[in-house]
Design an enzyme around this catalytic site. Structure first.
Site, PDB file in Angstrom:
ATOM      1  CE  LYS A  80       8.459  32.502  71.550  1.00 33.35           C
ATOM      2  NZ  LYS A  80       9.630  33.377  71.612  1.00 33.35           N
ATOM      3  CG  ASP A  85       6.307  34.757  75.595  1.00 30.96           C
ATOM      4  OD1 ASP A  85       6.663  35.561  74.718  1.00 30.96           O
ATOM      5  OD2 ASP A  85       6.936  33.713  75.868  1.00 30.96           O
ATOM      6  N   GLY A  90       8.724  36.171  78.977  1.00 30.02           N
ATOM      7  CA  GLY A  90       7.982  35.025  78.461  1.00 30.02           C
ATOM      8  C   GLY A  90       7.090  34.444  79.527  1.00 30.02           C
TER       9      GLY A  90
END
Lengths: 236, 293
Positions: free
Chosen positions: B80, B23, B234
């Site tokens: 996303k 991420d 993430g």
């Protein structure tokens, strides 16, 4: 899934298993490793994963698979696998790079420093665009196969030019898709993602293995999920 | 989406096997991730730990930011979309990114329907807690699966639970006689054809990554030894004390996940990991894994 299994050994060696098995290694740091292992298995060629310098011992050939070249390059450096590959090349080990593997083998990369630099060519990374620009094609490559070969390009690089002494195996419109020297084979596409075995057979021959002429060029039992055979969920 | 396009999309995920997807929230982080050996980056405005802390509605990220990151790196860029928000997905497809994550980390836009992913040429990765959920997403057109875990917690327990559940259910499917499959598929919400496919292959037909709570090199190697094909990290990297170092260490441990000495080496001198959250301390309605069905 049944498929013909035939073992090929270098001419003259016969099937003597008492000596050191002659095999092809697949660099196993990241990427589509099992896809190559699956193709070699279909050809009956003994194969081994290469994760450490010691795994290069007694190989006649090494495949650097597809994956992310920046990731592979970093992992190659950490434990000295890159130096071991250069040494193996000096000893006569043949090397084939597919996609990311071809990038790692090039002497020039647009906009960045080269990595192994074993074949005199300039490549441009991720040259077609994003995943939406990934595609399949078919081409005739007489030296490798008497039948047209299916080609799979995934976020592929392009070979822009090659130097003297490098032979072009496949020229597309404005780029080169496959090239070779006596010791190196580079393809920007992925034969391991098709049912076609011609490139793996071609590379095996380059490594001194002697696959028989009866071996089919493609394996009808191959499917896009065949890679999963190599990594089933452990039931043990 | 035609069959060939879907195959190409599954095959891109195959290229990511053995790798770490990180991420990132800006160009600087994207470059750190790429230099560390990430096989792809997930471009988003806030990492899950911040989404969790700040609350509110989490939506698709600003396309300007995603475009900047896309320009800055050569590895695949993912982003996303909210569960069921097919227009966010259309926008991301129009941006020519490489992969869409239909993600429970964002606030769901539809509480009945996931995105019909067969309508898109771009590939999707979706989260799952068990085999039925994974196979329903694949039936909808997902080209890659990941565990949901519990994002933004730095606690790997939920990812482990989801992976162990999938493995257990695959083993059950493999060991039962064919006549039991119909009932098993019904009870577990598994599309019947997909159940037969799993029996044939002995695993999911697409690449399955670990995600949700991975914070250390040992966490990553744990998920790999449990049978995942790669990992998403993430909040674990850019919420830690030394992101570049930790990113490199997790890449190394993922590649050498069966080698304790190399995992040990990767685990040395990393500085503080991200702060962890006990799952039982999170109010039920703030758990992300329960989003989607």
């Amino acid at each position: 899934m049944p498929f013909p299994k035939i073992s090929y050994w270098p001419a003259g060696v016969g099937n003597d298993l008492s000596g050191v098995a002659i095999m092809i290694g697949v660099l196993d740091l990241q990427g589509d490793v099992v896809e190559h292992l699956d193709h070699l298995e279909r050809l009956g060629v003994a194969a081994r994963r290469v994760k450490d310098p010691s795994h290069l011992h007694n190989l006649t050939g090494l495949i650097i698979p597809g994956g992310e070249s920046t990731c592979l390059a970093r992992l190659l450096r950490i434990f000295g696998v890159d130096a071991a590959i250069l040494e193996a090349y000096e000893r006569g080990v043949k090397i084939w790079g597919t996609c990311a593997g071809a990038i790692l083998l090039a002497t020039q990369i647009v906009g960045e420093k080269p990595y192994l630099g074993l074949i005199d060519m300039e490549v441009e990374r991720n040259s077609f665009g994003s995943q939406l620009d990934s595609f399949v094609a078919t081409a005739s490559i007489p030296r490798v196969s008497s039948e047209p070969v299916p080609l799979t390009f995934i976020r592929a690089p392009k070979i822009r030019s090659v130097g003297p002494g490098v032979e072009i195996l496949l020229q597309m419109n404005d780029y080169i898709a496959a090239a070779e020297t006596a010791g190196i084979l580079a393809t920007v596409f992925h034969p391991e993602l098709t049912n076609n075995l011609a490139f793996h057979r071609y590379f095996s021959r380059k490594c001194g293995l002697a696959p028989g002429k009866s071996q089919p060029l493609s394996d009808p039992t191959w499917t896009p999920t065949s890679w999963t055979r190599q990594i089933r969920i452990s039931t043990g | 989406m035609d069959t060939k396009r879907y195959e190409l999309n599954v095959q891109l995920a195959q290229m990511l096997k053995g790798g770490v997807i990180m991420d990132v929230t800006n160009v600087e982080q994207a470059k750190i991730a790429e230099d560390a050996g990430a096989v792809a980056v997930m471009a988003l405005e806030r990492v899950p730990a911040d989404i969790r802390a700040q609350g509110g509605v989490a939506r698709m990220s600003d396309p300007t930011m995603i475009a900047e990151i896309k320009r800055a790196v050569s590895v695949p860029v993912m982003a996303k979309a909210r569960i069921g928000h097919f227009v966010e997905a259309q926008v991301l497809e129009a941006m020519n990114i490489d992969y869409i994550d239909e993600s429970e980390v964002l606030t769901p836009a539809d509480e009945e329907c996931h995105i019909d992913k067969t309508k898109f040429a771009i590939p999707f990765v979706c989260g799952a807690r068990n085999l039925g959920e994974a196979l329903r997403r694949i039936a909808e057109g997902a080209a890659m699966i990941r565990t949901k875990g519990e994002a933004g917690t730095g606690n790997v327990v939920e990812a482990v639970r989801h992976m162990r559940t999938m493995n257990r259910e695959i083993r059950q499917l493999l060991s039962m006689p064919l006549e039991e499959v119909t009932g098993y598929a019904k009870v577990n919400g598994i599309p019947y054809e997909q159940a037969l496919k799993v029996r044939e292959l002995g695993r999911l037909p697409v690449v399955n990554f670990a995600a949700g709570g991975i914070a250390t090199p040992a966490d990553a190697a744990l998920m790999m030894q449990l049978g995942c094909d790669g990992v998403f990290v993430g909040s674990g990297i850019f919420k830690s004390a030394d992101p570049a170092r930790r990113a490199r260490a997790i890449v190394k441990a993922t590649a050498y996940f069966r080698d304790p000495l190399k995992i040990l080496e990767a685990s040395m001198d990393l500085g503080e990991a991200m702060p962890g959250l006990e799952i039982s301390a999170i109010p039920e309605n703030q758990l992300l894994a329960g989003r989607g069905w």
